[in-house]
Scaffold this motif. Sequence first.
Motif, PDB file in Angstrom:
ATOM      1  N   ASN A 209       0.860  -1.173   0.000  1.00 56.97           N
ATOM      2  CA  ASN A 209       0.000   0.000   0.000  1.00 56.97           C
ATOM      3  C   ASN A 209       0.900   1.228   0.000  1.00 56.97           C
ATOM      4  O   ASN A 209       2.037   1.148  -0.469  1.00 56.97           O
ATOM      5  N   GLN A 210       0.413   2.350   0.526  1.00 55.11           N
ATOM      6  CA  GLN A 210       1.248   3.556   0.612  1.00 55.11           C
ATOM      7  C   GLN A 210       1.277   4.062   2.053  1.00 55.11           C
ATOM      8  O   GLN A 210       1.300   5.271   2.298  1.00 55.11           O
TER       9      GLN A 210
ATOM     10  N   ASN B 155       5.648  -0.574   1.639  1.00 56.49           N
ATOM     11  CA  ASN B 155       4.858   0.626   1.859  1.00 56.49           C
ATOM     12  C   ASN B 155       5.772   1.840   1.769  1.00 56.49           C
ATOM     13  O   ASN B 155       6.851   1.759   1.185  1.00 56.49           O
TER      14      ASN B 155
ATOM     15  N   ASN C 224      10.440  -0.968   2.379  1.00 60.28           N
ATOM     16  CA  ASN C 224      10.074   0.404   2.734  1.00 60.28           C
ATOM     17  C   ASN C 224      11.307   1.302   2.591  1.00 60.28           C
ATOM     18  O   ASN C 224      12.435   0.811   2.646  1.00 60.28           O
TER      19      ASN C 224
END
Length: 478
Positions: free
Chosen positions: A404-405, A428, A451
């Motif tokens: 996701n973000q 992410n 990340n």
Amino acid sequence: MTSDSCLHSLFLIHNKLKILPEEITNLRNLKGLYLQHNELTCIPEGFEQLFNLEDLDLSNNSLTTVPAGFSLSSLVRLNLSSNQLKSLPAEISGMKRLKHLDCNSNLLETIPPELAGMESLELLYLRRNKLRFLPEFPSCKLLKELHVGENQIEMLGAEHLKHLNSILVLDLRDNKLKSVPDEITLLQSLERLDLSNNDISSLPCSLGKLHLKFLALEGNPIRTIRREIINKGTQEVLKYLRSKIKDDGPNQSDSVIETAMTLPSESRVNVHAITTLKILDYSGKQTTLIPDDVFDAVKSNIITSINFSKNELCEIPKRIVELKEMVSDVNLSFNKLSFISLELCVLQKLTFLDLRNNFLSSLPEEMESLIRLQTINLSFNRFKILPEVLYHIPTLEAVLISNNQVGSVDPEKLKTMENLITLDLQNNDLLQIPPELGNCVNLRTLLLDGNPFRVPRAAILMKGTAAILEYLRDRIPT
């Protein structure tokens, strides 16, 4: 001797270069050439004249092809990731010293068979491409890591595995695998196996014979191993599989489950699945609406599982509320949901909810009423934060929100989730990990790879959850 012939490394990163000056091919002593984050669309002729080049980074450009004559005899490391390559030339196999090849994030649909003859290859990255099958690697006896996650691979066969004698890491996450062959036991050196987010419904008991340090199974419809065993982590799963080897093979219910999960229904509604397995299955139909006769087929039967995955649903079917007294598992993955309607929030017996691969960016606070929810899979959506409502569902044991973000997590709120055992935050936008996360001592699986944060470093992440939490606790300011 001219001064440029003494140059050993050349960094031209983030320069908006559209073409490379041909003079670069005159730098015969060059060992490292770093061209990442430019706007290159092609590799110039004459590159093979750089016969001392050992390290070449062309990642994050706009390359659509690699020229057929492209073969550098001294090259050890080649990074072609984040381009627009649809194929690789067979000549790449002429690089007899190449150990590290990174082709992540391209448009590759196949791999040239010649690649399988590269005896020197140790690390191969093919994540985020369009591969439909795994290549065979008959000569890659030294291959230690094979990363083919986020592709469209549907089958894993003995022929794909039998030559991978040295493999330590096999990443198959986010594909379309339906099963794992018994021949997985040929990979005697394997330490890390990532099978998360596939369509695997059962695992071979022989998998228990491997000495794995890490086994990821999240996001699979596995019915043959209880979820609480999976949530306890790798060693408990392997121990359970070993205990099953002593039994006389799979029992009848296992084989029925496997068939029902993997074979598409011949009829419009799989009545056998309803009556025998208590599953309402209408998956993979590419439909925008679940027809009424699907719900009508339930009649007076007890239904515990709903599988409406791999359709084109933009909203949750309203008639799902008819099953609120009995349904514990709901799979709505691989649809086009951009919001969660309140119909879902009344399923009070819900323990497992799969919403991965949709268009969700938020969850309604009414989901607080899901007082038995243990596992939620939100991977491959559009969340920028961990949805607030998750902190208010105390029964949650596993939150899977990779790809996701998500830019931040609140360690104080996470600490209140006393039953949370698994938290997957891979891939992410976390720029930093708050040290206070180390106080979430109940976590047994914390996944943070992919990340942009700098600390903890990869070496710490590789040591596993306990080491990460300890590292974070040590950094809490006193």
